[in-house]
Motif scaffolding. Structure first.
Motif, PDB file in Angstrom:
ATOM      1  N   GLU A 133     -68.573  11.398  -0.727  1.00 47.17           N
ATOM      2  CA  GLU A 133     -68.094  12.084  -1.918  1.00 47.17           C
ATOM      3  C   GLU A 133     -68.231  11.150  -3.111  1.00 47.17           C
ATOM      4  O   GLU A 133     -68.406   9.939  -2.967  1.00 47.17           O
ATOM      5  CB  GLU A 133     -66.624  12.483  -1.726  1.00 47.17           C
ATOM      6  N   LEU A 189     -59.398   0.933   0.246  1.00 36.66           N
ATOM      7  CA  LEU A 189     -58.612   2.119  -0.090  1.00 36.66           C
ATOM      8  C   LEU A 189     -57.459   2.309   0.881  1.00 36.66           C
ATOM      9  O   LEU A 189     -56.330   2.587   0.468  1.00 36.66           O
ATOM     10  CB  LEU A 189     -59.511   3.363  -0.103  1.00 36.66           C
ATOM     11  N   MET A 248     -64.135   8.267  -3.347  1.00 29.26           N
ATOM     12  CA  MET A 248     -63.677   8.220  -1.959  1.00 29.26           C
ATOM     13  C   MET A 248     -62.199   8.586  -1.863  1.00 29.26           C
ATOM     14  O   MET A 248     -61.374   8.097  -2.628  1.00 29.26           O
ATOM     15  CB  MET A 248     -63.909   6.829  -1.369  1.00 29.26           C
ATOM     16  N   THR A 249     -61.888   9.467  -0.929  1.00 30.93           N
ATOM     17  CA  THR A 249     -60.510   9.860  -0.669  1.00 30.93           C
ATOM     18  C   THR A 249     -60.005   9.117   0.563  1.00 30.93           C
ATOM     19  O   THR A 249     -60.780   8.499   1.301  1.00 30.93           O
ATOM     20  CB  THR A 249     -60.420  11.374  -0.424  1.00 30.93           C
ATOM     21  N   LYS A 250     -58.701   9.184   0.802  1.00 34.50           N
ATOM     22  CA  LYS A 250     -58.135   8.547   1.992  1.00 34.50           C
ATOM     23  C   LYS A 250     -58.687   9.185   3.269  1.00 34.50           C
ATOM     24  O   LYS A 250     -58.916   8.499   4.255  1.00 34.50           O
ATOM     25  CB  LYS A 250     -56.609   8.646   1.981  1.00 34.50           C
ATOM     26  N   ARG A 251     -58.904  10.476   3.207  1.00 32.56           N
ATOM     27  CA  ARG A 251     -59.448  11.180   4.380  1.00 32.56           C
ATOM     28  C   ARG A 251     -60.841  10.662   4.703  1.00 32.56           C
ATOM     29  O   ARG A 251     -61.160  10.373   5.848  1.00 32.56           O
ATOM     30  CB  ARG A 251     -59.486  12.678   4.110  1.00 32.56           C
ATOM     31  N   GLU A 252     -61.685  10.551   3.683  1.00 35.21           N
ATOM     32  CA  GLU A 252     -63.042  10.065   3.901  1.00 35.21           C
ATOM     33  C   GLU A 252     -63.029   8.615   4.388  1.00 35.21           C
ATOM     34  O   GLU A 252     -63.778   8.239   5.288  1.00 35.21           O
ATOM     35  CB  GLU A 252     -63.855  10.173   2.613  1.00 35.21           C
ATOM     36  N   GLU A 274     -55.319   8.370   8.723  1.00 37.06           N
ATOM     37  CA  GLU A 274     -54.929   7.970   7.375  1.00 37.06           C
ATOM     38  C   GLU A 274     -53.657   7.130   7.382  1.00 37.06           C
ATOM     39  O   GLU A 274     -53.472   6.290   6.513  1.00 37.06           O
ATOM     40  CB  GLU A 274     -54.731   9.200   6.495  1.00 37.06           C
ATOM     41  N   ARG A 333     -57.842   2.097  -5.760  1.00 39.07           N
ATOM     42  CA  ARG A 333     -57.566   3.533  -5.808  1.00 39.07           C
ATOM     43  C   ARG A 333     -58.760   4.362  -5.385  1.00 39.07           C
ATOM     44  O   ARG A 333     -58.677   5.564  -5.292  1.00 39.07           O
ATOM     45  CB  ARG A 333     -57.168   3.938  -7.227  1.00 39.07           C
ATOM     46  N   GLY A 334     -59.902   3.772  -5.181  1.00 41.09           N
ATOM     47  CA  GLY A 334     -61.099   4.508  -4.770  1.00 41.09           C
ATOM     48  C   GLY A 334     -62.090   4.596  -5.908  1.00 41.09           C
ATOM     49  O   GLY A 334     -61.793   4.360  -7.075  1.00 41.09           O
TER      50      GLY A 334
END
Length: 114
Positions: A48, A102, A51-55, A64, A108-109
């Motif tokens: 993405e 992260l 980047m998210t925590k899920r990714e 997570e 924070r990504g």
């Protein structure tokens, strides 16, 4: 007529033996399929923009809410497999490092160099 009866019996026995062998092999393959884990070890998708925590968790192969020690172990395992000095990609190494940062709370990504 005397020759036809033993020939038919022999063909029937051979067909039953081949059918039984096929069923045994198919059953063993089915049992192996049932016992095989269905969870992928690594994240195979695209990335993405941010980047998210899920990714990040998918990239490292952890949850997570995993503790710091498990995140570091997962980071080391994935980095050893994808390190640029061992023929891996610089892009993947930066994404792996970004995922670790992260999840450990150091960023924070969205800080990838690429």
């Amino acid at each position: 007529m005397a020759l036809e009866a033993p020939l038919a019996v022999g063909a029937t026995v051979a067909a039953a033996a081949l059918g039984g062998r096929y069923m045994i092999v198919a059953w063993q393959a089915f049992r192996t399929y049932l016992s095989a884990p269905r969870v992928r070890r690594f994240y195979y998708g695209g990335f993405e923009q941010v980047m998210t925590k899920r990714e990040a968790a998918l990239i490292l192969g952890v949850r997570e809410s995993t503790v710091m020690e498990k995140i570091k172990e997962a980071h080391r395992r994935v980095m050893v497999a994808n390190h640029p000095d061992a023929g891996g990609s610089h892009y993947l190494a930066s994404k792996i490092n970004e995922a670790k940062d992260l999840l450990t709370g150091k960023t924070r990504g969205g800080s990838s160099a690429f």
